[in-house]
Design a protein around this motif. Structure first.
Motif, PDB file in Angstrom:
ATOM      1  N   ARG A   1      30.575  35.906  19.247  1.00 33.15           N
ATOM      2  CA  ARG A   1      29.727  36.468  20.300  1.00 33.15           C
ATOM      3  C   ARG A   1      30.217  37.859  20.690  1.00 33.15           C
ATOM      4  O   ARG A   1      29.435  38.799  20.783  1.00 33.15           O
ATOM      5  CB  ARG A   1      29.705  35.561  21.527  1.00 33.15           C
ATOM      6  N   ARG A   2      31.534  37.988  20.882  1.00 31.02           N
ATOM      7  CA  ARG A   2      32.094  39.281  21.281  1.00 31.02           C
ATOM      8  C   ARG A   2      31.942  40.328  20.182  1.00 31.02           C
ATOM      9  O   ARG A   2      31.710  41.499  20.450  1.00 31.02           O
ATOM     10  CB  ARG A   2      33.558  39.136  21.674  1.00 31.02           C
ATOM     11  N   PHE A   3      32.098  39.923  18.935  1.00 28.86           N
ATOM     12  CA  PHE A   3      31.934  40.877  17.842  1.00 28.86           C
ATOM     13  C   PHE A   3      30.486  41.344  17.759  1.00 28.86           C
ATOM     14  O   PHE A   3      30.221  42.535  17.565  1.00 28.86           O
ATOM     15  CB  PHE A   3      32.387  40.290  16.507  1.00 28.86           C
ATOM     16  N   ASP A   4      29.539  40.410  17.913  1.00 33.39           N
ATOM     17  CA  ASP A   4      28.128  40.792  17.912  1.00 33.39           C
ATOM     18  C   ASP A   4      27.824  41.752  19.059  1.00 33.39           C
ATOM     19  O   ASP A   4      27.099  42.734  18.888  1.00 33.39           O
ATOM     20  CB  ASP A   4      27.230  39.555  18.009  1.00 33.39           C
ATOM     21  N   GLU A   5      28.389  41.482  20.220  1.00 34.85           N
ATOM     22  CA  GLU A   5      28.221  42.360  21.376  1.00 34.85           C
ATOM     23  C   GLU A   5      28.803  43.751  21.080  1.00 34.85           C
ATOM     24  O   GLU A   5      28.194  44.776  21.391  1.00 34.85           O
ATOM     25  CB  GLU A   5      28.908  41.736  22.590  1.00 34.85           C
ATOM     26  N   PHE A   6      29.981  43.774  20.461  1.00 34.69           N
ATOM     27  CA  PHE A   6      30.611  45.045  20.108  1.00 34.69           C
ATOM     28  C   PHE A   6      29.756  45.837  19.129  1.00 34.69           C
ATOM     29  O   PHE A   6      29.566  47.046  19.288  1.00 34.69           O
ATOM     30  CB  PHE A   6      32.004  44.800  19.506  1.00 34.69           C
ATOM     31  N   THR A   7      29.232  45.171  18.090  1.00 33.11           N
ATOM     32  CA  THR A   7      28.432  45.892  17.098  1.00 33.11           C
ATOM     33  C   THR A   7      27.145  46.438  17.719  1.00 33.11           C
ATOM     34  O   THR A   7      26.727  47.551  17.371  1.00 33.11           O
ATOM     35  CB  THR A   7      28.109  45.018  15.876  1.00 33.11           C
ATOM     36  N   ARG A   8      26.535  45.690  18.639  1.00 31.13           N
ATOM     37  CA  ARG A   8      25.348  46.202  19.326  1.00 31.13           C
ATOM     38  C   ARG A   8      25.703  47.442  20.148  1.00 31.13           C
ATOM     39  O   ARG A   8      24.983  48.446  20.126  1.00 31.13           O
ATOM     40  CB  ARG A   8      24.731  45.124  20.220  1.00 31.13           C
ATOM     41  N   TRP A   9      26.820  47.374  20.870  1.00 29.84           N
ATOM     42  CA  TRP A   9      27.255  48.524  21.670  1.00 29.84           C
ATOM     43  C   TRP A   9      27.559  49.719  20.768  1.00 29.84           C
ATOM     44  O   TRP A   9      27.143  50.836  21.054  1.00 29.84           O
ATOM     45  CB  TRP A   9      28.497  48.153  22.490  1.00 29.84           C
ATOM     46  N   ALA A  10      28.309  49.491  19.695  1.00 31.55           N
ATOM     47  CA  ALA A  10      28.698  50.581  18.798  1.00 31.55           C
ATOM     48  C   ALA A  10      27.464  51.231  18.174  1.00 31.55           C
ATOM     49  O   ALA A  10      27.397  52.464  18.069  1.00 31.55           O
ATOM     50  CB  ALA A  10      29.638  50.059  17.712  1.00 31.55           C
ATOM     51  N   THR A  11      26.494  50.434  17.779  1.00 29.80           N
ATOM     52  CA  THR A  11      25.274  50.969  17.182  1.00 29.80           C
ATOM     53  C   THR A  11      24.470  51.776  18.204  1.00 29.80           C
ATOM     54  O   THR A  11      23.991  52.867  17.910  1.00 29.80           O
ATOM     55  CB  THR A  11      24.425  49.828  16.606  1.00 29.80           C
ATOM     56  N   ALA A  12      24.343  51.246  19.411  1.00 33.67           N
ATOM     57  CA  ALA A  12      23.563  51.915  20.452  1.00 33.67           C
ATOM     58  C   ALA A  12      24.225  53.198  20.938  1.00 33.67           C
ATOM     59  O   ALA A  12      23.526  54.142  21.329  1.00 33.67           O
ATOM     60  CB  ALA A  12      23.346  50.966  21.627  1.00 33.67           C
ATOM     61  N   ASN A  13      25.546  53.275  20.917  1.00 29.48           N
ATOM     62  CA  ASN A  13      26.260  54.427  21.464  1.00 29.48           C
ATOM     63  C   ASN A  13      26.823  55.367  20.411  1.00 29.48           C
ATOM     64  O   ASN A  13      27.597  56.264  20.744  1.00 29.48           O
ATOM     65  CB  ASN A  13      27.387  53.944  22.382  1.00 29.48           C
ATOM     66  N   TRP A  14      26.461  55.182  19.172  1.00 25.18           N
ATOM     67  CA  TRP A  14      26.956  56.024  18.094  1.00 25.18           C
ATOM     68  C   TRP A  14      26.511  57.466  18.359  1.00 25.18           C
ATOM     69  O   TRP A  14      25.322  57.740  18.546  1.00 25.18           O
ATOM     70  CB  TRP A  14      26.410  55.523  16.764  1.00 25.18           C
ATOM     71  N   PRO A  15      27.452  58.402  18.403  1.00 26.65           N
ATOM     72  CA  PRO A  15      27.098  59.765  18.822  1.00 26.65           C
ATOM     73  C   PRO A  15      26.306  60.571  17.790  1.00 26.65           C
ATOM     74  O   PRO A  15      25.551  61.461  18.158  1.00 26.65           O
ATOM     75  CB  PRO A  15      28.450  60.415  19.101  1.00 26.65           C
ATOM     76  N   ASP A  16      26.453  60.314  16.509  1.00 29.23           N
ATOM     77  CA  ASP A  16      25.766  61.117  15.494  1.00 29.23           C
ATOM     78  C   ASP A  16      24.465  60.416  15.101  1.00 29.23           C
ATOM     79  O   ASP A  16      24.429  59.575  14.200  1.00 29.23           O
ATOM     80  CB  ASP A  16      26.667  61.301  14.277  1.00 29.23           C
ATOM     81  N   LYS A  17      23.386  60.785  15.778  1.00 28.87           N
ATOM     82  CA  LYS A  17      22.091  60.124  15.556  1.00 28.87           C
ATOM     83  C   LYS A  17      21.491  60.465  14.187  1.00 28.87           C
ATOM     84  O   LYS A  17      20.600  59.767  13.715  1.00 28.87           O
ATOM     85  CB  LYS A  17      21.096  60.511  16.662  1.00 28.87           C
ATOM     86  N   ARG A  18      22.002  61.511  13.526  1.00 30.27           N
ATOM     87  CA  ARG A  18      21.508  61.843  12.184  1.00 30.27           C
ATOM     88  C   ARG A  18      21.922  60.794  11.168  1.00 30.27           C
ATOM     89  O   ARG A  18      21.246  60.566  10.177  1.00 30.27           O
ATOM     90  CB  ARG A  18      22.028  63.213  11.745  1.00 30.27           C
ATOM     91  N   PHE A  19      23.068  60.176  11.392  1.00 30.96           N
ATOM     92  CA  PHE A  19      23.589  59.143  10.491  1.00 30.96           C
ATOM     93  C   PHE A  19      23.900  57.895  11.318  1.00 30.96           C
ATOM     94  O   PHE A  19      25.074  57.631  11.622  1.00 30.96           O
ATOM     95  CB  PHE A  19      24.851  59.635   9.780  1.00 30.96           C
ATOM     96  N   PRO A  20      22.893  57.135  11.704  1.00 26.27           N
ATOM     97  CA  PRO A  20      23.127  55.987  12.586  1.00 26.27           C
ATOM     98  C   PRO A  20      23.913  54.872  11.887  1.00 26.27           C
ATOM     99  O   PRO A  20      23.891  54.747  10.660  1.00 26.27           O
ATOM    100  CB  PRO A  20      21.719  55.516  12.933  1.00 26.27           C
ATOM    101  N   LEU A  21      24.616  54.107  12.692  1.00 29.72           N
ATOM    102  CA  LEU A  21      25.316  52.933  12.167  1.00 29.72           C
ATOM    103  C   LEU A  21      24.295  51.862  11.806  1.00 29.72           C
ATOM    104  O   LEU A  21      23.252  51.741  12.447  1.00 29.72           O
ATOM    105  CB  LEU A  21      26.279  52.362  13.215  1.00 29.72           C
ATOM    106  N   MET A  22      24.639  51.088  10.800  1.00 30.80           N
ATOM    107  CA  MET A  22      23.763  49.992  10.369  1.00 30.80           C
ATOM    108  C   MET A  22      24.598  48.722  10.283  1.00 30.80           C
ATOM    109  O   MET A  22      25.828  48.766  10.321  1.00 30.80           O
ATOM    110  CB  MET A  22      23.152  50.346   9.018  1.00 30.80           C
ATOM    111  N   ASP A  23      23.923  47.588  10.159  1.00 29.85           N
ATOM    112  CA  ASP A  23      24.629  46.313  10.032  1.00 29.85           C
ATOM    113  C   ASP A  23      25.587  46.311   8.847  1.00 29.85           C
ATOM    114  O   ASP A  23      26.658  45.714   8.900  1.00 29.85           O
ATOM    115  CB  ASP A  23      23.646  45.157   9.888  1.00 29.85           C
TER     116      ASP A  23
END
Length: 86
Positions: A16-38
């Motif tokens: 649960r915590r890892f899923d929460e972390f990945t959602r946060w990391a994806t949403a707050n990734w600073p370089d929107k040109r190269f977004p994080l993916m699963d």
């Protein structure tokens, strides 16, 4: 020693915590040109699956043992030195 229920709760909370972390990391990734993916988190997911899977199961089965992978009724001392030459 942890019970099976405690280990199951731990594994669920870890995931649960890892899923929460990945959602946060994806949403707050600073370089929107190269977004994080699963796919960026696949290796970490494999590691967590190992921790919450076989490794956690080893902890459950180690009651009374200090070495992982040994059966519960294994002797406390296992000689590992080779026998001397004849």
């Amino acid at each position: 020693m942890a019970s099976k229920e405690e280990c199951d709760r731990y594994a669920q909370e870890l995931n649960r915590r890892f899923d929460e972390f990945t959602r946060w990391a994806t949403a707050n990734w600073p370089d929107k040109r190269f977004p994080l993916m699963d796919a960026d988190f696949q290796e970490a997911r494999r590691e967590i699956a190992h921790i919450a899977g076989p490794r956690l199961a080893d902890v459950e089965s180690m009651e009374g043992n200090t070495a992982p992978g040994l059966p519960v009724d294994a002797p406390q001392f296992v000689p590992v030195s080779p026998a001397p030459w004849p």
